[in-house]
Scaffold this active site. Structure first.
Site, mmCIF file in Angstrom:
data_model
loop_
_atom_site.group_PDB
_atom_site.id
_atom_site.type_symbol
_atom_site.label_atom_id
_atom_site.label_comp_id
_atom_site.label_asym_id
_atom_site.label_seq_id
_atom_site.Cartn_x
_atom_site.Cartn_y
_atom_site.Cartn_z
ATOM 1 N N LYS A 22 53.332 27.274 51.380
ATOM 2 C CA LYS A 22 54.352 27.941 50.556
ATOM 3 C C LYS A 22 53.885 29.324 50.114
ATOM 4 C CE LYS A 22 54.690 27.028 45.969
ATOM 5 N NZ LYS A 22 54.763 28.184 45.076
ATOM 6 N N ASN A 23 52.642 29.394 49.606
ATOM 7 C CA ASN A 23 52.183 30.651 49.022
ATOM 8 C C ASN A 23 51.816 31.701 50.056
ATOM 9 O OD1 ASN A 23 52.676 29.613 46.535
ATOM 10 N ND2 ASN A 23 50.521 29.339 45.945
ATOM 11 N N ARG A 92 59.235 33.216 40.251
ATOM 12 C CA ARG A 92 58.519 34.445 39.903
ATOM 13 C C ARG A 92 58.166 35.296 41.111
ATOM 14 N NH1 ARG A 92 56.146 35.372 35.297
ATOM 15 N NH2 ARG A 92 54.630 36.597 36.441
ATOM 16 N N CYS A 116 57.244 31.342 31.851
ATOM 17 C CA CYS A 116 56.781 30.394 32.846
ATOM 18 C C CYS A 116 56.107 29.234 32.143
ATOM 19 C CB CYS A 116 55.808 31.079 33.776
ATOM 20 S SG CYS A 116 55.124 29.964 34.971
ATOM 21 N N ARG A 121 52.604 34.771 32.052
ATOM 22 C CA ARG A 121 52.301 35.343 33.375
ATOM 23 C C ARG A 121 52.886 36.749 33.460
ATOM 24 N NH1 ARG A 121 53.563 30.750 37.801
ATOM 25 N NH2 ARG A 121 52.425 32.049 39.243
ATOM 26 N N VAL A 329 41.797 30.466 35.258
ATOM 27 C CA VAL A 329 42.853 31.296 35.871
ATOM 28 C C VAL A 329 44.093 31.318 34.977
ATOM 29 C CG1 VAL A 329 44.312 31.663 37.901
ATOM 30 C CG2 VAL A 329 41.936 30.886 38.195
ATOM 31 N N ARG A 399 59.882 22.339 45.053
ATOM 32 C CA ARG A 399 59.532 23.760 45.266
ATOM 33 C C ARG A 399 58.287 23.869 46.131
ATOM 34 N NH1 ARG A 399 58.123 26.339 40.068
ATOM 35 N NH2 ARG A 399 57.589 27.901 41.614
HETATM 36 C C1 UD1 Z 1 49.727 32.774 42.668
HETATM 37 C C2 UD1 Z 1 50.289 31.499 43.244
HETATM 38 C C3 UD1 Z 1 50.126 30.360 42.264
HETATM 39 C C4 UD1 Z 1 48.671 30.235 41.834
HETATM 40 C C5 UD1 Z 1 48.110 31.572 41.369
HETATM 41 C C6 UD1 Z 1 46.605 31.543 41.113
HETATM 42 C C7 UD1 Z 1 52.047 32.282 44.709
HETATM 43 C C8 UD1 Z 1 53.512 32.390 44.980
HETATM 44 N N1 UD1 Z 1 51.701 31.718 43.544
HETATM 45 O O1 UD1 Z 1 50.463 33.067 41.491
HETATM 46 O O2 UD1 Z 1 50.579 29.164 42.901
HETATM 47 O O3 UD1 Z 1 48.576 29.313 40.785
HETATM 48 O O4 UD1 Z 1 48.345 32.575 42.367
HETATM 49 O O5 UD1 Z 1 45.935 31.133 42.248
HETATM 50 O O6 UD1 Z 1 51.243 32.670 45.525
HETATM 51 N N2 UD1 Z 1 47.907 38.260 35.583
HETATM 52 C C9 UD1 Z 1 48.065 39.268 34.636
HETATM 53 N N3 UD1 Z 1 48.844 40.335 34.988
HETATM 54 C C10 UD1 Z 1 49.470 40.441 36.202
HETATM 55 C C11 UD1 Z 1 49.267 39.413 37.147
HETATM 56 C C12 UD1 Z 1 48.480 38.328 36.807
HETATM 57 O O7 UD1 Z 1 47.518 39.209 33.538
HETATM 58 O O8 UD1 Z 1 50.163 41.445 36.451
HETATM 59 C C13 UD1 Z 1 47.054 37.082 35.241
HETATM 60 C C14 UD1 Z 1 47.884 35.789 35.153
HETATM 61 O O9 UD1 Z 1 48.496 35.642 33.902
HETATM 62 C C15 UD1 Z 1 46.838 34.737 35.426
HETATM 63 C C16 UD1 Z 1 45.918 35.426 36.433
HETATM 64 O O10 UD1 Z 1 46.159 36.832 36.309
HETATM 65 O O11 UD1 Z 1 46.118 34.422 34.268
HETATM 66 C C17 UD1 Z 1 46.145 35.004 37.880
HETATM 67 O O12 UD1 Z 1 47.482 35.145 38.239
HETATM 68 P P1 UD1 Z 1 47.916 35.498 39.712
HETATM 69 O O13 UD1 Z 1 46.766 35.351 40.638
HETATM 70 O O14 UD1 Z 1 48.632 36.805 39.691
HETATM 71 O O15 UD1 Z 1 48.985 34.358 40.029
HETATM 72 P P2 UD1 Z 1 50.332 34.511 40.824
HETATM 73 O O16 UD1 Z 1 50.200 35.517 41.896
HETATM 74 O O17 UD1 Z 1 51.466 34.633 39.867
#
Ligand code: UD1
Length: 419
Positions: A22-23, A92, A116, A121, A329, A399
């Site tokens: 999916k990701n 998202r 979320c 997030r 994370v 999902r």
């Molecule tokens: C993606 C995955 C999700 C997984 C996550 C971590 C997809 C569609 N989803 O989510 O399944 O759980 O990676 O492996 O691929 N953060 C910020 N600011 C930002 C972006 C992120 O502070 O602009 C923080 C988030 O709150 C979190 C951390 O960074 O604490 C990691 O998030 P991120 O790796 O961005 O997760 P996603 O890409 O949303």
């Protein structure tokens, strides 16, 4: 919202084939928007999140067909670069079409993603990343507009945290910014980021280092038609491995890329679970006892994945002794813990750490799923528990898990879905 009824105590036995990731599918579908050529994608799982991304491509104007895991995309003739709230609200990852659309057409508007259930997030890294690439960003009435303002030659973006979504977003937009050399430092190194890099290169882009902490992108607009097969879903594979071990079963899992799961399989082995690689991409997971107690730290790849943390906590709730799981994370991602406690688990939470005093067994109960992976964890808990468990608000599980009812039933689970 539907519910799943699970009768526990039955060891899972048999074989299960893992679907496409999916990701990986979601950012790759978003990246198809860069191309004015035909794109064919294979091994795409039929999931509600994938359907949402396909709806977005159609809203932009692409002609998309999806059959038997194969998606064919024809580029839009007259693109609509404004993505409505309704589609972003559902998922998202929809936000990640902003950069590709703005980089391709000069300007795009996408709704800001909402709250979320796994915690805060934000998208601040995405926004500052796009600004560094030369976009002007305006946030008005809950929508984000990105317009290309400054042509740059060289950009270095150092992410404060290796965010998967921000790395993918910046990488995809930068790929078509002609004459721009982009460097992403502290990039996310997840296999899905690497797969996106491979897909971009298959379309004629130049991305070097995807899958490492240092990525370089040389922008180009000369893209080619392409036919690309995505990687297997490591989180789905890990979920079935935990389910097999937690029910003291014996399950062959095929179409799994074992090297993507090292941190997870190391922990699983520490619990006493047997894991054999029987063929390339096929493993057998079996377990005869309650798990030994372990310590797990959830970290960005190559660390233990956050998307397997809830399922692992469900399994460790019956560990022999005290297990400790620290989440780094998404520090608030513990909504499943209260539900597991309703089933008899003894878990204490302090500052992003779950301290699990193993109990001898769980007992079936009515529980509520708050997010996709929490739903998977509660279904596993139901399979482990004595008696009947009803997982309410379970629909989010669709999902991320293709044909989950069929797959679990084929492994001997007593499970039914009420919509
Ligand atoms: C993606 C995955 C999700 C997984 C996550 C971590 C997809 C569609 N989803 O989510 O399944 O759980 O990676 O492996 O691929 N953060 C910020 N600011 C930002 C972006 C992120 O502070 O602009 C923080 C988030 O709150 C979190 C951390 O960074 O604490 C990691 O998030 P991120 O790796 O961005 O997760 P996603 O890409 O949303």
């Amino acid at each position: 919202m539907g519910s799943m009824t699970v009768y526990g105590g039955q060891p899972l036995r048999g074989s299960v084939k893992i679907s496409g990731a999916k990701n990986a599918a979601l950012p790759i579908l978003a990246a198809s928007l860069l191309s004015s050529e035909r794109v064919i994608l294979r091994n795409i799982p039929d999931l509600t999140d994938v359907q949402t991304m396909i709806e977005i491509l159609r809203a932009v104007g692409s002609a998309v067909s999806f059959k038997d895991g194969c998606v064919e995309i024809e580029p839009p003739l007259s693109p609509n670069t404004s993505v409505p709230y309704e589609l972003v609200r559902k998922m998202r990852a929809s936000f990640n079409v902003l950069g590709p659309l703005a980089a391709t057409y000069g300007d795009a508007v996408v709704s800001l993603p909402g709250g979320c259930s796994i915690g805060v997030r934000p998208v601040n890294y995405h926004i500052t990343g796009l600004e560094s690439l030369g976009f002007k960003i305006d946030i008005v009435h809950g929508f984000v507009r990105a317009s290309l303002k400054k042509k740059k030659k060289e950009v270095v973006i150092s992410l404060p945290f290796p965010s998967v979504g921000a790395t993918e977003h910046i990488m995809t937009a930068a790929a078509v910014m002609k004459d721009l050399h982009t460097v992403i430092e502290n990039a996310a190194a997840e296999p899905e980021v690497e797969d996106l890099g491979n897909f971009l290169n298959a379309m004629g882009c130049r991305v070097i280092g995807a899958g490492t902490r240092h990525i370089e992108i040389f922008g180009t607009r000369e893209l080619l038609p392409c036919d690309y097969t995505i990687i297997p879903d490591r989180i789905e594979a890990g979920t079935y491995a935990v389910a097999a071990a937690a029910t003291r079963g014996h399950v062959e899992i095929s179409n799994v890329e074992v090297k993507h799961l090292s941190a997870f399989t190391n922990v699983l082995k520490e619990t006493g679970t047997t894991l054999e690689i029987v063929k390339p991409r096929t493993i057998i997971v079996s377990m005869k006892d309650r798990p030994a107690n372990v310590r797990v730290t959830v970290e960005p790849y190559p660390g233990f994945p956050t998307d397997l943390q809830p399922q692992m906590i469900a399994f460790l709730s019956i560990s022999q002794g005290t297990s400790v799981v620290t989440e780094t994370v998404f520090k608030m991602r513990f909504h499943h813990v209260d539900e597991l406690k309703r089933m008899g688990a003894n878990i204490e939470l302090t500052n992003g750490t779950a301290i699990i005093q193993g109990v001898s067994k769980l007992s079936g109960a009515d529980v509520n799923a708050t997010d996709l992976r929490a739903a998977a964890a509660l279904v596993i808990a139901g399979l482990m528990a004595e008696g009947k468990t009803v997982v309410h608000d379970v629909d989010q599980i669709f999902r991320g898990y293709e044909k989950i009812m069929e797959k679990l039933s084929a492994l001997g689970a007593e499970i039914s879905y009420e919509g």
